[in-house]
Design a protein around this motif. Structure first.
Motif, PDB file in Angstrom:
ATOM      1  N   VAL A  21     -14.390   8.446  -2.215  1.00 43.36           N
ATOM      2  CA  VAL A  21     -15.123   8.366  -3.479  1.00 43.36           C
ATOM      3  C   VAL A  21     -15.826   9.694  -3.765  1.00 43.36           C
ATOM      4  O   VAL A  21     -16.001  10.082  -4.919  1.00 43.36           O
ATOM      5  CB  VAL A  21     -16.134   7.205  -3.485  1.00 43.36           C
ATOM      6  CG1 VAL A  21     -15.415   5.880  -3.578  1.00 43.36           C
ATOM      7  CG2 VAL A  21     -17.045   7.238  -2.265  1.00 43.36           C
ATOM      8  N   GLU A  22     -16.239  10.389  -2.717  1.00 40.57           N
ATOM      9  CA  GLU A  22     -16.781  11.746  -2.799  1.00 40.57           C
ATOM     10  C   GLU A  22     -16.400  12.457  -1.517  1.00 40.57           C
ATOM     11  O   GLU A  22     -16.222  11.817  -0.470  1.00 40.57           O
ATOM     12  CB  GLU A  22     -18.309  11.740  -2.964  1.00 40.57           C
ATOM     13  CG  GLU A  22     -18.793  11.181  -4.287  1.00 40.57           C
ATOM     14  CD  GLU A  22     -20.317  11.238  -4.395  1.00 40.57           C
ATOM     15  OE1 GLU A  22     -20.928  12.093  -3.722  1.00 40.57           O
ATOM     16  OE2 GLU A  22     -20.870  10.411  -5.137  1.00 40.57           O
ATOM     17  N   ARG A  23     -16.317  13.782  -1.547  1.00 40.79           N
ATOM     18  CA  ARG A  23     -15.841  14.523  -0.382  1.00 40.79           C
ATOM     19  C   ARG A  23     -16.608  14.199   0.903  1.00 40.79           C
ATOM     20  O   ARG A  23     -16.002  14.028   1.962  1.00 40.79           O
ATOM     21  CB  ARG A  23     -15.877  16.027  -0.669  1.00 40.79           C
ATOM     22  CG  ARG A  23     -15.264  16.875   0.437  1.00 40.79           C
ATOM     23  CD  ARG A  23     -15.243  18.336   0.047  1.00 40.79           C
ATOM     24  NE  ARG A  23     -14.346  18.580  -1.072  1.00 40.79           N
ATOM     25  CZ  ARG A  23     -13.034  18.798  -0.927  1.00 40.79           C
ATOM     26  NH1 ARG A  23     -12.502  18.775   0.282  1.00 40.79           N
ATOM     27  NH2 ARG A  23     -12.283  19.015  -1.980  1.00 40.79           N
ATOM     28  N   PRO A  24     -17.953  14.100   0.884  1.00 39.29           N
ATOM     29  CA  PRO A  24     -18.664  13.831   2.144  1.00 39.29           C
ATOM     30  C   PRO A  24     -18.571  12.386   2.621  1.00 39.29           C
ATOM     31  O   PRO A  24     -18.936  12.086   3.758  1.00 39.29           O
ATOM     32  CB  PRO A  24     -20.134  14.169   1.816  1.00 39.29           C
ATOM     33  CG  PRO A  24     -20.127  14.810   0.478  1.00 39.29           C
ATOM     34  CD  PRO A  24     -18.910  14.321  -0.224  1.00 39.29           C
ATOM     35  N   ILE A  25     -18.115  11.492   1.764  1.00 43.17           N
ATOM     36  CA  ILE A  25     -18.096  10.059   2.094  1.00 43.17           C
ATOM     37  C   ILE A  25     -16.766   9.703   2.764  1.00 43.17           C
ATOM     38  O   ILE A  25     -15.701   9.919   2.182  1.00 43.17           O
ATOM     39  CB  ILE A  25     -18.297   9.202   0.828  1.00 43.17           C
ATOM     40  CG1 ILE A  25     -19.580   9.586   0.097  1.00 43.17           C
ATOM     41  CG2 ILE A  25     -18.291   7.717   1.178  1.00 43.17           C
ATOM     42  CD1 ILE A  25     -20.839   9.391   0.894  1.00 43.17           C
ATOM     43  N   PRO A  26     -16.805   9.137   3.986  1.00 40.43           N
ATOM     44  CA  PRO A  26     -15.553   8.852   4.712  1.00 40.43           C
ATOM     45  C   PRO A  26     -14.909   7.527   4.317  1.00 40.43           C
ATOM     46  O   PRO A  26     -14.282   6.871   5.153  1.00 40.43           O
ATOM     47  CB  PRO A  26     -16.021   8.818   6.168  1.00 40.43           C
ATOM     48  CG  PRO A  26     -17.397   8.235   6.075  1.00 40.43           C
ATOM     49  CD  PRO A  26     -17.987   8.782   4.783  1.00 40.43           C
ATOM     50  N   TYR A  27     -15.063   7.127   3.053  1.00 43.14           N
ATOM     51  CA  TYR A  27     -14.580   5.820   2.620  1.00 43.14           C
ATOM     52  C   TYR A  27     -14.090   5.920   1.189  1.00 43.14           C
ATOM     53  O   TYR A  27     -14.642   6.659   0.372  1.00 43.14           O
ATOM     54  CB  TYR A  27     -15.729   4.796   2.703  1.00 43.14           C
ATOM     55  CG  TYR A  27     -15.301   3.366   2.943  1.00 43.14           C
ATOM     56  CD1 TYR A  27     -15.069   2.902   4.236  1.00 43.14           C
ATOM     57  CD2 TYR A  27     -15.150   2.466   1.905  1.00 43.14           C
ATOM     58  CE1 TYR A  27     -14.701   1.582   4.477  1.00 43.14           C
ATOM     59  CE2 TYR A  27     -14.793   1.146   2.131  1.00 43.14           C
ATOM     60  CZ  TYR A  27     -14.563   0.707   3.421  1.00 43.14           C
ATOM     61  OH  TYR A  27     -14.193  -0.601   3.647  1.00 43.14           O
ATOM     62  N   GLY A  28     -13.018   5.184   0.907  1.00 42.14           N
ATOM     63  CA  GLY A  28     -12.527   5.087  -0.456  1.00 42.14           C
ATOM     64  C   GLY A  28     -13.025   3.792  -1.081  1.00 42.14           C
ATOM     65  O   GLY A  28     -14.170   3.416  -0.926  1.00 42.14           O
TER      66      GLY A  28
ATOM     67  N   ALA B 129      -3.735   4.631  -5.437  1.00 42.67           N
ATOM     68  CA  ALA B 129      -4.100   5.995  -5.073  1.00 42.67           C
ATOM     69  C   ALA B 129      -5.612   6.198  -5.132  1.00 42.67           C
ATOM     70  O   ALA B 129      -6.197   6.877  -4.287  1.00 42.67           O
ATOM     71  CB  ALA B 129      -3.402   6.991  -5.999  1.00 42.67           C
ATOM     72  N   LEU B 130      -6.253   5.598  -6.113  1.00 46.60           N
ATOM     73  CA  LEU B 130      -7.711   5.701  -6.238  1.00 46.60           C
ATOM     74  C   LEU B 130      -8.395   5.055  -5.029  1.00 46.60           C
ATOM     75  O   LEU B 130      -9.375   5.596  -4.492  1.00 46.60           O
ATOM     76  CB  LEU B 130      -8.158   5.013  -7.526  1.00 46.60           C
ATOM     77  CG  LEU B 130      -9.639   5.119  -7.920  1.00 46.60           C
ATOM     78  CD1 LEU B 130     -10.041   6.568  -8.124  1.00 46.60           C
ATOM     79  CD2 LEU B 130      -9.907   4.302  -9.185  1.00 46.60           C
TER      80      LEU B 130
ATOM     81  N   ASN C  98       0.816  -1.204   0.000  1.00 44.91           N
ATOM     82  CA  ASN C  98       0.000   0.000   0.000  1.00 44.91           C
ATOM     83  C   ASN C  98       0.853   1.260   0.000  1.00 44.91           C
ATOM     84  O   ASN C  98       0.487   2.277  -0.595  1.00 44.91           O
ATOM     85  CB  ASN C  98      -0.925   0.011   1.225  1.00 44.91           C
ATOM     86  CG  ASN C  98      -2.203  -0.774   1.012  1.00 44.91           C
ATOM     87  OD1 ASN C  98      -3.189  -0.248   0.529  1.00 44.91           O
ATOM     88  ND2 ASN C  98      -2.182  -2.053   1.376  1.00 44.91           N
ATOM     89  N   LEU C  99       1.997   1.203   0.683  1.00 46.57           N
ATOM     90  CA  LEU C  99       2.855   2.384   0.780  1.00 46.57           C
ATOM     91  C   LEU C  99       3.733   2.580  -0.443  1.00 46.57           C
ATOM     92  O   LEU C  99       4.122   3.714  -0.753  1.00 46.57           O
ATOM     93  CB  LEU C  99       3.743   2.279   2.034  1.00 46.57           C
ATOM     94  CG  LEU C  99       3.029   2.320   3.387  1.00 46.57           C
ATOM     95  CD1 LEU C  99       4.034   2.139   4.514  1.00 46.57           C
ATOM     96  CD2 LEU C  99       2.253   3.611   3.563  1.00 46.57           C
TER      97      LEU C  99
END
Length: 339
Positions: free
Chosen positions: A238-245, A232-233, A218-219
Motif C-alpha cells: 500500500v506504501e513502500r515502507p509498509i510490508p503489506y498489500g 495486482a492492487l 491469484n496467478l
C-alpha cells in the motif's frame, strides 16, 4: 519422491505433527500435490487433498477478495470511512493503528464475544500493526453493504465462483465431515474443534484442492472473479515502507522476486500460502499441529532456495523460517498470541 516432499515428510516426523497437505505450483496449471500423515494422532485415517483444515489467518486474503469484489462492482470504495476515520484501505492493510486482538476459538454454540468488543486504537494511523480487529470491522462492513450474512456472501461471491466448493466460513463441529483434520497442541494432545467468531480473520475451513484453486486465481489475474487490476492492487504494498498489500504480506527477495504470502495460526493448526506472481509459482502448506510451523519453515525455505538460490537471514526472520527448539517456538507463539 522429490527433494521438497522428502523434506516435508522428514520435518513432519521430526516435529511430531500428525498430518500435512502440500501443493507446489510450478506454473498455474502444473500442480504437484503431496499428503502425509493422519487426520489425528489417535486415528488411522490419512490426510487427503480433500481433507478440511482450519485456514486460520489464510482467511484474511480470501476475505480481502470479498471486499475487493464490492470495490470492483462500485458498492464500496477503498477510501470509504468505516470506523473512527479509518478507511477500507487501512483495514485491509493493517495500517489503521488498531490494537492486536486474537480469536482463540469457542466450542460451537457457546456464547462468543461481539466483534467490536476489543476494537480500539493503540498506534498511529498509517503504521503497520498486524491485528484481527480490522478484519472484524470488514466482516461487519460486508454484511452491511451486501445485505447478507458474511459466510453466505463469501460463499456466493468468492468461494463458489472460484470452485472452492468444500470451503466455508461457517462450519461447526456438527457440520464437519469425517475427513476433517483435528488440531493438536504443543503437548501433542488433540484440541476440541473450535468455532471462530472472527470469521473474516480466522474462520475459514478449507482443503488443499480448494487453496490450489485460490492460488491459481491469484496467478492468472482473478480467475474470472476479480479483474486483473484488482488482483495486482492487492499484490502490491500500500506504501513502500509498509510490508503489506490488501490482504497479503509482501516481501522482496533476491533477483527482484516479489513474494506475496500469508501464514495462519489457530490453536492446533499452522498454515501457509506463498505466491511468486512474476514466476507463476506458488506453494500451499496445511498442518494440524502447533508444531506445524517447523514443517512449514523447512518446506518454504527449500522451496525458495530452489527458485531464487538464496534466502537472506532477514527474509527468514520475516517469514519465521529460522530454526527454533520446541520450547523457543512455544514461547514465541505464546508471546504473539498475547500481543
Amino acid at each position: 519422491m522429490n527433494m521438497l516432499s522428502h523434506a516435508c515428510l522428514n520435518a513432519l516426523e521430526d516435529s511430531g505433527t500428525p498430518g500435512v497437505a502440500m501443493a507446489v505450483l510450478e506454473t498455474e496449471t502444473d500442480v504437484e500435490r503431496y499428503t502425509f500423515g493422519l487426520l489425528g494422532k489417535n486415528g488411522d485415517t490419512p490426510v487427503r487433498s480433500t481433507t478440511l483444515f482450519q485456514a486460520a489467518s489464510l482467511s484474511k486474503p480470501v476475505t480481502a477478495w470479498g471486499v475487493m469484489k464490492l470495490v470492483e462492482t462500485g458498492r464500496l470504495y477503498l477510501e470509504d470511512t468505516v470506523y473512527e476515520g479509518l478507511t477500507v484501505r487501512h483495514l485491509l492493510s493493517h495500517t489503521g493503528g488498531l490494537a492486536s486482538v486474537r480469536d482463540l476459538g469457542i466450542r460451537p454454540h457457546e456464547e462468543g464475544g461481539g466483534l467490536l468488543t476489543d476494537v480500539r486504537s493503540a498506534h498511529p494511523v498509517g503504521e503497520f500493526w498486524y491485528t484481527n480487529a480490522g478484519y472484524s470491522l470488514l466482516q461487519i462492513l460486508i454484511e452491511k453493504v451486501s445485505g447478507k450474512c458474511f459466510a453466505d456472501y463469501m460463499c456466493e461471491e468468492i468461494l463458489e465462483p472460484l470452485g472452492m466448493k468444500h470451503s466455508s466460513f461457517n462450519l461447526g463441529s456438527d457440520q464437519l465431515v469425517d475427513d476433517a483434520a483435528r488440531g493438536h497442541d504443543y503437548l501433542e494432545q488433540q484440541v476440541p474443534l473450535l468455532w471462530h467468531v472472527q470469521q473474516a480473520a480466522a474462520g475459514l475451513y478449507t482443503t488443499l484442492d480448494d487453496l490450489i484453486r485460490f492460488a491459481q486465481a491469484n496467478l492468472n489475474g482473478g480467475g474470472g472473479v476479480l479483474q486483473p487490476d484488482m488482483v495486482a492492487l492487492m499484490h502490491n504494498r500500500v506504501e513502500r515502507p509498509i510490508p503489506y498489500g490488501l490482504g497479503y504480506h509482501i516481501l522482496t527477495l533476491p533477483k527482484s522476486s516479489r513474494l506475496v504470502w500469508h501464514s495462519g495460526h489457530n490453536r492446533g493448526y499452522r498454515t501457509w500460502i506463498g505466491l511468486l506472481p512474476k514466476l507463476q509459482k506458488a506453494l500451499v502448506v496445511l498442518t494440524n499441529s502447533d508444531h506445524g510451523q517447523s514443517v512449514i519453515a523447512e518446506v518454504v525455505c527449500k522451496w525458495l532456495l530452489q527458485i531464487i538460490g538464496d534466502v537472506p537471514d532477514g527474509a527468514k526472520k520475516t517469514l519465521d523460517l529460522l530454526p527454533r527448539t520446541r520450547y523457543q517456538r512455544y514461547k514465541h507463539d505464546m508471546f504473539s498470541l498475547q500481543r
